[in-house]
Write a protein that holds these residues in place. Structure first.
Motif, short mmCIF file in Angstrom:
data_model
loop_
_atom_site.label_atom_id
_atom_site.label_comp_id
_atom_site.label_asym_id
_atom_site.label_seq_id
_atom_site.Cartn_x
_atom_site.Cartn_y
_atom_site.Cartn_z
N ARG A 130 0.79 -1.23 0.00
CA ARG A 130 0.00 0.00 0.00
C ARG A 130 0.82 1.28 0.00
NH1 ARG A 130 -5.17 -1.86 3.74
NH2 ARG A 130 -5.99 -3.24 2.15
N ILE A 188 6.03 -5.33 -19.22
CA ILE A 188 5.06 -5.30 -18.12
C ILE A 188 3.89 -6.20 -18.51
CG2 ILE A 188 3.61 -3.81 -16.67
CD1 ILE A 188 6.53 -3.07 -16.45
N THR A 189 3.77 -7.32 -17.86
CA THR A 189 2.71 -8.26 -18.21
C THR A 189 1.41 -7.88 -17.50
OG1 THR A 189 3.27 -9.67 -16.36
CG2 THR A 189 4.36 -10.15 -18.43
N PRO A 190 0.27 -8.24 -18.09
CA PRO A 190 -0.99 -7.97 -17.39
C PRO A 190 -1.03 -8.61 -16.01
CG PRO A 190 -1.42 -8.63 -19.66
CD PRO A 190 0.06 -8.80 -19.43
N VAL A 249 0.72 -6.46 -13.58
CA VAL A 249 -0.09 -5.30 -13.20
C VAL A 249 -1.12 -5.71 -12.15
CG1 VAL A 249 -1.75 -3.60 -14.04
CG2 VAL A 249 0.29 -4.09 -15.37
N SER A 283 -2.60 -1.72 -3.55
CA SER A 283 -3.96 -1.23 -3.35
C SER A 283 -4.27 -0.03 -4.26
CB SER A 283 -4.17 -0.82 -1.89
OG SER A 283 -5.32 -1.39 -1.41
N SER A 301 -5.56 0.83 -8.48
CA SER A 301 -6.23 0.07 -9.53
C SER A 301 -5.30 -0.20 -10.70
CB SER A 301 -7.47 0.81 -10.01
OG SER A 301 -7.09 1.88 -10.83
N ARG A 302 -5.65 -1.20 -11.48
CA ARG A 302 -4.87 -1.56 -12.66
C ARG A 302 -4.79 -0.39 -13.62
NH1 ARG A 302 -7.99 -6.28 -13.21
NH2 ARG A 302 -8.57 -5.56 -15.26
N SER A 303 -5.92 0.31 -13.78
CA SER A 303 -5.94 1.43 -14.72
C SER A 303 -4.93 2.49 -14.30
CB SER A 303 -7.32 2.06 -14.77
OG SER A 303 -8.27 1.11 -15.14
N GLN A 304 -4.87 2.76 -13.00
CA GLN A 304 -3.93 3.79 -12.54
C GLN A 304 -2.49 3.37 -12.81
OE1 GLN A 304 -5.47 4.05 -8.56
NE2 GLN A 304 -6.40 6.04 -8.93
N PHE A 321 -1.48 1.32 -15.15
CA PHE A 321 -1.27 1.39 -16.60
C PHE A 321 -1.11 2.84 -17.03
CE2 PHE A 321 -2.54 1.21 -21.08
CZ PHE A 321 -1.74 0.16 -21.51
N GLY A 322 -1.88 3.73 -16.41
CA GLY A 322 -1.77 5.15 -16.72
C GLY A 322 -0.37 5.66 -16.47
N SER A 347 2.20 3.70 -18.92
CA SER A 347 2.14 4.06 -20.34
C SER A 347 2.62 5.49 -20.56
CB SER A 347 0.72 3.86 -20.89
OG SER A 347 -0.17 4.74 -20.24
#
Lengths: 771, 150
Positions: free
Chosen positions: B15, B34-36, B39, B47, B49-52, B54-55, B58
């Motif tokens: 965290r 970076i593999t899914p 992530v 803690s 999110s995956r989107s964060q 990835f953001g 990327s």
């Protein structure tokens, strides 16, 4: 000198006084001075992304953005100099260069809007006339305001394929201007963290990890991003091409007991969307998937029943109301007394349940009234009553004000999404979240400490926890209880330590805690917990029931032993009071609970049933002599029904709803019911009339509310004896596994309205659950 | 596979978001990209999110989301290389090995990346394969060079 001191600045030559800490934009808005914005949104942190709110401040170099500049005393601010307007125009031009802008600046746009409607519904949005947000677009407004006539840059169409694979909304990032509102509301306000800016520079788009679909990214489809989008980038599927709303009604969502305030925007007799009022972007009362997307879907569902149906020779025949009522009244006449039963829904308004139980008690002389989702133990509601009436101090929306939140046996992510939202927010604010549930759920991610006790051992878990708090873990009984619920002292330690420090505790109790053989013991243990914690500071308990608000149903009298306002059937004085009030002769024999009614069908028990909503099909119902269903849809249960009366749904009703935090909220009618459907009180009123009973002439909800208002008011938070002392409790072994869970509820089963499965009715929901 | 990711992540405080980039760098070092799954594991550990994640990942060009090929081609499209016809080279390269930038060939032989200066502008246009720099490139030379790599 307090920190709250007001400061004065001069905006456009006008002195403005605001609180210290306000931004220049806050001050200007307070003074009624308009500064154009795109990315700014009330309730969200200032972002300064769109640069449209640039202002001129004397003594400050360049043009700072009003939304991010803190106001200082004595500032002299200009918001509308020609230089600023030109600058804003140029900024908007740059913004528009990545948005299909031809229509926006076209000289013929007015004629086009009036005469070229056939060009709509194109699969790719290349101009305003093809855009679902035409007329409700902030770019259109800004172009008017800034009097932009032309964009000097060529269109840079990004050519990103629109995403139509999500349920409920479509995404077309070619229209996105990257204001970041959706990303910010998803992360800051909803704490769902599904959306993020991905890539960098020119390639930046709003998206999810590895461009996966919103479903795979664990989106909960609360629709907050749809509400805030200033363009047509995120558009709701349901309201597409429905036109702009001409009316907005503020009402209350009854799909769970949180009872969120919702705006239903309608055009004629059709819901355009549920969201912010037209022209606004913020929906201060955020909703969840059910309120935002499912309520319009069920209201305009193609299979709604719109005329009364009678079964003749095994076939449904559409009849008019007169015939349906005469037929039903004639049949019911034969089953007055204890052979009649009434099953209500906890998602109905107080008025609806009040009318139904009054009909059963007064006209049918039967106390067999219950909610389908009532607790297996009849006394439980009676025992919860003192709890709620003494701990209704805490509001649902205040959960994050508590320093510690203890969640017991609740999966609020499915049962009460807004409660979970507040828990997530509290977690983000650094509050202590203690989560105890038989299995991990989404809430586990937002918990500081989690305990997974053995399912069915809720009571022993609470017992062990109490012993831990009292530092009596070593006692033989406690060791036994801990073993039963599969925990050790070490498991409980973090809970005990956090609770010891807590001075403002909120306990969220899920239905799983009570829906087992030890419901009453659990309640007693909760009483002790609340007493212990209450000694040191504040402690509020919130009960989150599965379907609608059980407690409110009982409060309106939809309970075999409870008359409206928690008078009991066994109390002779109460019977006299209600006999007088209703001009009736009420029976004082205790009625059957829902389970008992269903169990005694066919024997010398129940012969006729009236069911509001739907209940799972049970072949035993075939043995009923007469079954009336009051519902919006024809369901599995209807196969056994003799009469199906079409009723209105909650957006079509007026009435009152009690939320889980004890607030009585109003429902306002947003649109009329379809076809010949009627409200439940109206049906009951004419049905009672046909059976020569008076006192039901009140088909208007307002009249019924007057009748019940005085009697159902909650006892004003009076302290109850039971809460003021520690009660003796002992660990208990469960007898077999038969009694848990009494009626097992799989998560998506929570998505019900009056027993009708929303998952079965709404195709987008099926997509969601399959995904 | 999963075990090695866990051993990387496990070294960092749960965290604590501030370690995100360090974790991503270590994952990339170990896995090549970076593999899914990585992530997912990072999301659980920190803690967030995956989107964060990835953001963030990327945003930086140092992180890759596709498995690297046996040979990495970097084609320079900086100012000098661009002026000297870098675009022609890229198009030729694309049709030759059948992939676009930020992709890996199906047989895993090459991956392709466009960069914005390799620091030897006098030799433009420049292509780099693994650690070797090829200067004054032409479409003809390109084919010969690719044949040297298996």
């Amino acid at each position: 000198m307090s920190k709250q001191k007001n400061i004065t600045a001069i905006i456009d030559g006008k002195p403005v006084q605001v609180r210290k800490g306000s931004t220049v934009l806050d001050a200007a808005q307070k003074a009624g001075i308009y500064i154009p914005t795109l990315c700014y949104l009330e309730n969200l942190k200032s972002y300064g992304g769109c640069r449209l709110c640039v202002v001129d401040i004397k003594g400050i170099k360049g043009f700072p953005t009003a939304c991010t500049t803190p106001l200082e005393a004595g500032m002299e601010i200009q918001t509308k100099t020609p230089a600023l307007q030109r600058l804003r125009g140029e900024i908007l031009e740059l913004t528009l260069s990545e948005h299909p802008y031809t229509c926006l600046v076209c000289g013929d746009k007015k004629d086009c809007a009036d005469f070229m409607h056939t060009t709509r519904k194109a699969s790719t949005i290349t101009g305003c006339n093809f855009c679902t947000s035409n007329g409700d677009c902030e770019l259109q407004d800004l172009i008017e305001t800034l009097e932009l006539k032309d964009v000097r840059f060529p269109i840079s169409y990004r050519g990103i394929p629109p995403e139509r694979n999500n349920p409920f909304y479509d995404l077309d990032y070619n229209l996105c201007i990257l204001c970041g509102r959706c990303v910010r509301i998803c992360n800051e306000e909803r704490n769902s963290n599904v959306l993020a800016f991905i890539q960098r520079g020119n390639n930046t788009i709003v998206g999810t990890a590895f461009n996966e679909s919103q479903i795979d990214a664990d989106c909960e489809f609360c629709g907050a991003c749809v509400d805030v989008c200033p363009t047509g980038s995120i558009s709701e599927k349901m309201g597409k091409w429905a036109g702009l709303p001409d009316r907005s009604t503020e009402t209350t969502c009854t799909l769970c007991s949180v009872g969120c305030t919702m705006n239903i925007n309608t055009r004629g007799n059709r819901i355009v969307n549920v969201g912010p009022k037209p022209g606004e972007r913020t929906n201060p009362h955020q909703l969840c998937i059910r309120g935002k997307f499912l309520s319009p879907d069920i209201i305009h569902h193609p299979s709604r029943v719109t005329a009364p149906l009678i079964r003749r020779n095994g076939k449904w025949v559409e009849v008019n109301w007169d015939e349906a009522i005469q037929y039903t009244a004639g049949k019911l006449e034969a089953y007055r007394g204890n052979r009649f039963g009434m099953i209500c829904s906890a998602q109905d308004t107080l008025e609806e349940n009040y009318s139904l139980q009054k009909f059963s008690r007064k006209v049918m002389h039967s106390n067999n009234v219950d909610l389908y989702s009532s607790y297996p133990d009849k006394d439980l509601v009676m025992k919860i009553h003192p709890f709620l009436s003494s701990s209704f101090h805490g509001r649902t929306m205040d959960i994050n004000k508590a320093d510690t939140i203890l969640i017991l046996g609740a999966d609020a992510s499915v049962s009460h999404p807004l409660v979970e939202n507040k828990i997530r927010k509290a977690f983000a604010m650094g509050r202590n979240i203690l989560y105890a549930n038989p299995f991990p759920t989404r809430t586990s991610k937002f918990a500081n400490h989690e305990i997974n006790y053995t399912a069915g051992e809720e009571y022993n878990f609470l017992y062990t926890l109490l012993a831990g708090i009292a530092a009596q873990f070593k006692e033989a009984g406690v060791v036994k209880a801990a073993k039963l619920c599969g925990l050790t002292e070490d498991d409980l330690k973090p809970f005990v330590e956090v609770l010891a420090k807590s001075r403002n505790l909120r306990i969220v109790v899920g239905d799983d805690m009570l829906r087992n053989g030890t419901g009453l013991d659990v309640l007693r243990a909760l009483g002790n917990l609340s007493y212990l914690m209450g000694q040191k500071g504040k402690c509020n308990i919130m009960f989150t029931g599965y379907e609608g608000n059980l407690y409110a149903g009982a409060l309106a009298g939809a309970h075999p032993d409870i008359l409206p306002g928690f008078d009991t059937v066994s109390d002779a004085k109460a019977i006299r009071k209600w006999n007088h009030k209703w001009d009736a002769k009420l029976s004082n024999t205790s009625g059957f609970s829902c389970d008992e009614m269903l169990a005694t069908i066919g024997k010398d028990g129940i012969s006729a049933l009236m069911i509001a909503g739907d209940i799972p099909m049970d072949p035993k119902l075939k043995k009923l002599k007469f079954l009336v269903q009051l519902n919006m849809f024809r369901t599995g249960l209807s196969d056994y029904a003799d009469v199906l009366l079409p009723v209105t749904g909650f957006p079509e009703n007026e009435g009152h709803f009690l939320t889980l935090d004890g607030t009585i909220k109003k429902l306002r009618r947003a649109l009329p019911g379809p076809g010949k459907s009627k409200t439940i009180p109206a049906i009951i009123s004419i049905l009672a009339g046909a059976m020569n009973e008076s006192g039901f002439s009140s088909s208007r909800t307002g009249v019924i509310w007057k009748e019940i208002e005085s009697s159902i008011m909650l006892p004003a938070h009076k302290a109850i004896n039971e809460m003021q002392k520690i009660q003796s409790i002992k660990p208990k072994s469960r007898k077999g596994t038969r009694d848990y869970p009494i009626r097992s509820n799989i998560p998506y089963d929570h998505f019900r309205y009056r027993g009708n499965s929303l998952t079965a009715l709404v195709t987008d929901m099926q997509t969601l659950w399959k995904g | 596979m999963a075990g090695s990711i866990v051993s990387i992540i496990g070294k960092y405080t749960p965290r604590d978001k501030s370690n995100l980039i360090a974790i991503l760098q270590n994952v990339q070092k170990k896995k090549g990209y970076i593999t899914p799954e990585a992530v997912d594991s990072i999301a659980n550990h920190l803690s967030i999110s995956r989107s964060q994640i990835f953001g963030v990942a990327s945003f930086y060009s140092q992180f890759k989301f596709y498995p690297p090929g046996r040979n990495s081609i970097k084609i320079c499209l900086g100012t000098a290389c661009h002026v000297q016809g870098g675009d022609f080279l890229l198009n030729a390269l694309k049709s030759e090995i059948g992939i676009s930038p930020n992709e890996t060939t199906a047989d895993g032989r090459f991956d392709l990346e466009r960069v914005a200066c390799l620091g030897c502008c006098a030799l433009a246009p420049v292509v780099m394969v693994n650690d070797a720099i090829f200067s004054n490139m032409s479409v003809v030379k390109l084919k010969e060079i690719l044949n040297q790599y298996e």
